[in-house]
Enzyme design. Structure first.
Site, PDB file in Angstrom:
ATOM      1  N   LEU A 144      -9.645  12.928  14.448  1.00 42.48           N
ATOM      2  CA  LEU A 144      -9.605  14.010  13.472  1.00 42.48           C
ATOM      3  C   LEU A 144      -9.513  15.380  14.145  1.00 42.48           C
ATOM      4  CD1 LEU A 144      -9.953  13.518  10.263  1.00 42.48           C
ATOM      5  CD2 LEU A 144     -10.348  11.594  11.712  1.00 42.48           C
TER       6      LEU A 144
ATOM      7  N   PRO B 263      -7.832  18.642  15.756  1.00 42.61           N
ATOM      8  CA  PRO B 263      -6.664  19.344  15.197  1.00 42.61           C
ATOM      9  C   PRO B 263      -5.336  19.031  15.900  1.00 42.61           C
ATOM     10  CG  PRO B 263      -8.475  20.884  15.561  1.00 42.61           C
ATOM     11  CD  PRO B 263      -8.926  19.573  16.093  1.00 42.61           C
TER      12      PRO B 263
ATOM     13  N   CYS C   2      -4.365  16.219  17.328  1.00 40.68           N
ATOM     14  CA  CYS C   2      -3.929  14.889  16.866  1.00 40.68           C
ATOM     15  C   CYS C   2      -3.403  14.986  15.441  1.00 40.68           C
ATOM     16  CB  CYS C   2      -5.109  13.922  16.829  1.00 40.68           C
ATOM     17  SG  CYS C   2      -5.496  13.159  18.362  1.00 40.68           S
TER      18      CYS C   2
ATOM     19  N   GLY D  22      -6.096   1.618  34.441  1.00 42.79           N
ATOM     20  CA  GLY D  22      -6.223   2.484  33.257  1.00 42.79           C
ATOM     21  C   GLY D  22      -7.536   2.191  32.573  1.00 42.79           C
TER      22      GLY D  22
ATOM     23  N   MET E  82      -0.747   3.972  38.346  1.00 39.93           N
ATOM     24  CA  MET E  82      -0.369   2.551  38.232  1.00 39.93           C
ATOM     25  C   MET E  82       1.135   2.335  38.375  1.00 39.93           C
ATOM     26  SD  MET E  82      -1.128   2.092  34.205  1.00 39.93           S
ATOM     27  CE  MET E  82      -0.433   3.205  32.989  1.00 39.93           C
TER      28      MET E  82
ATOM     29  N   HIS F 258       0.185  -1.045  25.438  1.00 40.04           N
ATOM     30  CA  HIS F 258       0.677  -0.582  24.119  1.00 40.04           C
ATOM     31  C   HIS F 258       1.007   0.919  24.132  1.00 40.04           C
ATOM     32  CE1 HIS F 258      -3.133   0.905  21.749  1.00 40.04           C
ATOM     33  NE2 HIS F 258      -3.160   1.334  22.991  1.00 40.04           N
TER      34      HIS F 258
HETATM   35  C1  LIG Z   1      -5.504   3.823  25.769  1.00 36.42           C
HETATM   36  S1  LIG Z   1      -6.360   4.219  27.217  1.00 36.42           S
HETATM   37  C2  LIG Z   1      -7.278   2.751  27.543  1.00 36.42           C
HETATM   38  C3  LIG Z   1      -8.478   3.005  28.392  1.00 36.42           C
HETATM   39  C4  LIG Z   1      -9.349   1.779  28.657  1.00 36.42           C
HETATM   40  N1  LIG Z   1      -8.603   0.693  29.255  1.00 36.42           N
HETATM   41  C5  LIG Z   1     -10.016   1.345  27.388  1.00 36.42           C
HETATM   42  O1  LIG Z   1      -9.508   0.447  26.724  1.00 36.42           O
HETATM   43  O2  LIG Z   1     -11.046   1.936  27.030  1.00 36.42           O
HETATM   44  C6  LIG Z   1      -5.117   4.169  28.492  1.00 36.42           C
HETATM   45  C7  LIG Z   1      -5.628   4.606  29.829  1.00 36.42           C
HETATM   46  O3  LIG Z   1      -4.552   4.597  30.781  1.00 36.42           O
HETATM   47  C8  LIG Z   1      -4.778   5.658  31.692  1.00 36.42           C
HETATM   48  N2  LIG Z   1      -3.532   6.013  32.384  1.00 36.42           N
HETATM   49  C9  LIG Z   1      -2.465   6.666  31.870  1.00 36.42           C
HETATM   50  N3  LIG Z   1      -1.504   6.812  32.801  1.00 36.42           N
HETATM   51  C10 LIG Z   1      -1.979   6.238  33.943  1.00 36.42           C
HETATM   52  C11 LIG Z   1      -1.441   6.067  35.260  1.00 36.42           C
HETATM   53  N4  LIG Z   1      -0.223   6.508  35.548  1.00 36.42           N
HETATM   54  N5  LIG Z   1      -2.187   5.419  36.183  1.00 36.42           N
HETATM   55  C12 LIG Z   1      -3.436   4.970  35.859  1.00 36.42           C
HETATM   56  N6  LIG Z   1      -3.990   5.097  34.620  1.00 36.42           N
HETATM   57  C13 LIG Z   1      -3.275   5.725  33.675  1.00 36.42           C
HETATM   58  C14 LIG Z   1      -5.284   6.760  30.785  1.00 36.42           C
HETATM   59  O4  LIG Z   1      -5.952   7.763  31.484  1.00 36.42           O
HETATM   60  C15 LIG Z   1      -6.177   6.020  29.819  1.00 36.42           C
HETATM   61  O5  LIG Z   1      -7.511   6.002  30.237  1.00 36.42           O
END
Ligand SMILES: C[S@@+](CC[C@H](N)C(=O)[O-])C[C@H]1O[C@@H](n2cnc3c(N)ncnc32)[C@H](O)[C@@H]1O
Length: 358
Positions: free
Chosen positions: A124, A126, A128, A201, A245, A262
């Site tokens: 919620l 702003p 987003c 991530g 990654m 996703h």
């Molecule tokens: C939707 S979140 C999911 C976080 C965690 N796995 C969870 O489910 O709580 C996606 C994660 O991917 C990380 N991320 C995005 N780009 C990345 C990259 N190039 N290398 C490593 N992590 C990355 C983001 O910082 C974020 O924390």
């Protein structure tokens, strides 16, 4: 009489269409109502009221110090939220109506270990919310996401530059991961026999901590964007590494990707999965990749779960160019990234656990 304009439909069908249309038009108020009850701490108030006993409306408005001019309106909000399953209306002494928490509103108790209140705050927020006003412009901007159109910068660049947004996002993700405590209880077999795992991530490490506690001998590493993990310290079997990654994933017996794929389109997912395959291909043994994500299955899932997955797909597609996938989409990705087999297991209400083998 039916006019040619409505294709000869019956009036009752047209009125049903009108009701559906109005329901969705006003649907934006749904999430505002959630924000309202979280901001006023209503779930916490009910939770702490007489050891979780239902609260009457007069008790609630008295605690909230609602002025008399607003009590009827507050009652409307409470009735609507109860109708939608966020409160149960029960009869207590003298047949007075009182509100009790449900499974959904218990998740909004801020003091609870399983609180999803940070998720409400994040969604919620702003930036987003505002992005969704740009859908019309977005559709003709070839390479931009809704977020890019609205804020002039891609999602991950924005989040890297805005510490408050970054914090809110990380807290939202962390509380979602906290729920895994419930799911892993029945899925411990996933980690049996492993000596090391990288949670790619993995956010602020909530999932990794849950795994580390359940498996004290398992070495767990969280690979994240550097500014997510720069001030985090690990423990005996938990380490945090800042990195990318898309460049390199540290070697381990297994790689975990929870709600990561996703976020990305198929080409980006291929790169991530290829790096995962490289990471788990040791000299003596080959490990596995564990994906925790949604699998759209309209034939099998309840209507409400499918609705959530399709809504998440719209969210991912527009905000970040990501995608929720059906099994056949996943299979294609895995095979093209060079994996040989996979197994999908149920995990939480909306998430599946997919093991992929090279
Ligand atoms: C939707 S979140 C999911 C976080 C965690 N796995 C969870 O489910 O709580 C996606 C994660 O991917 C990380 N991320 C995005 N780009 C990345 C990259 N190039 N290398 C490593 N992590 C990355 C983001 O910082 C974020 O924390």
């Amino acid at each position: 009489m039916a006019s040619p304009l409505n294709n000869g439909r019956k009036a009752s069908e047209i009125f049903q269409g009108q009701a559906l249309l109005y329901k969705h038009l006003l649907g934006f108020i749904d999430s505002k109502c959630l924000k309202w009850m979280v901001e006023l701490d209503i779930p916490d108030i009910i939770h702490s009221h007489s050891h979780g006993q239902p609260i009457t409306f007069s008790e609630l408005v008295s605690i909230l110090q609602v002025p008399p001019t607003k009590t009827r309106q507050v009652q409307s909000l409470m009735r609507y939220l109860a109708h939608n399953g966020f409160f149960e209306i029960v009869r207590i002494h003298d047949n007075i109506e009182a509100y009790a928490l449900t499974a959904a509103s218990e998740l909004l108790v801020k003091s609870s270990e399983l609180s999803l209140a940070p998720m409400v705050e994040y969604f919620l927020e702003p930036n987003c919310q505002g992005a969704w006003n740009q859908l019309k412009r977005w559709v003709h901007e070839e390479d931009l996401t809704v977020f890019g159109v609205s804020l002039g910068t891609p999602f991950w660049d924005f989040i890297n530059k805005d510490p408050a947004y970054n914090k809110s996002f990380n807290e939202a993700m962390a509380c979602d991961s906290q729920m895994l405590n419930l799911a892993f209880r029945d899925c411990n077999w996933v980690f049996e026999g492993l000596e090391s795992i990288v949670d790619v991530g993995g956010g602020t490490g909530i999932t990794a901590k849950i795994i580390c506690e359940a498996f004290p001998k398992l070495k767990c590493m969280v690979l994240e964007r550097p500014n997510v993990v720069e001030n985090l310290s690990g423990s005996n079997n938990l380490t945090f590494v800042g990195g990318d990654m898309f460049k390199c994933i540290p070697k381990a017996d297994a790689v975990l990707l929870k709600l990561v794929l996703h976020n990305w389109n198929d080409n980006d997912c291929m790169k991530i999965l290829e790096n995962c395959k490289e990471a788990i291909s040791g000299e003596s043994k080959t490990g596995k990749v564990v994906v925790i994500d949604t699998v759209i299955n309209e034939n099998k899932d309840e209507r409400q779960v499918t609705e959530l997955k399709l809504l998440m797909d719209v969210h991912m597609a527009c905000i970040i160019n990501g995608k929720e996938r059906k099994e056949e989409d996943w299979k294609k990705l895995f095979m093209e990234a060079g994996f040989q087999s996979y197994k999908i297991s149920p995990f939480t209400g909306y998430l599946s656990l997919i093991e992929i083998y090279p």
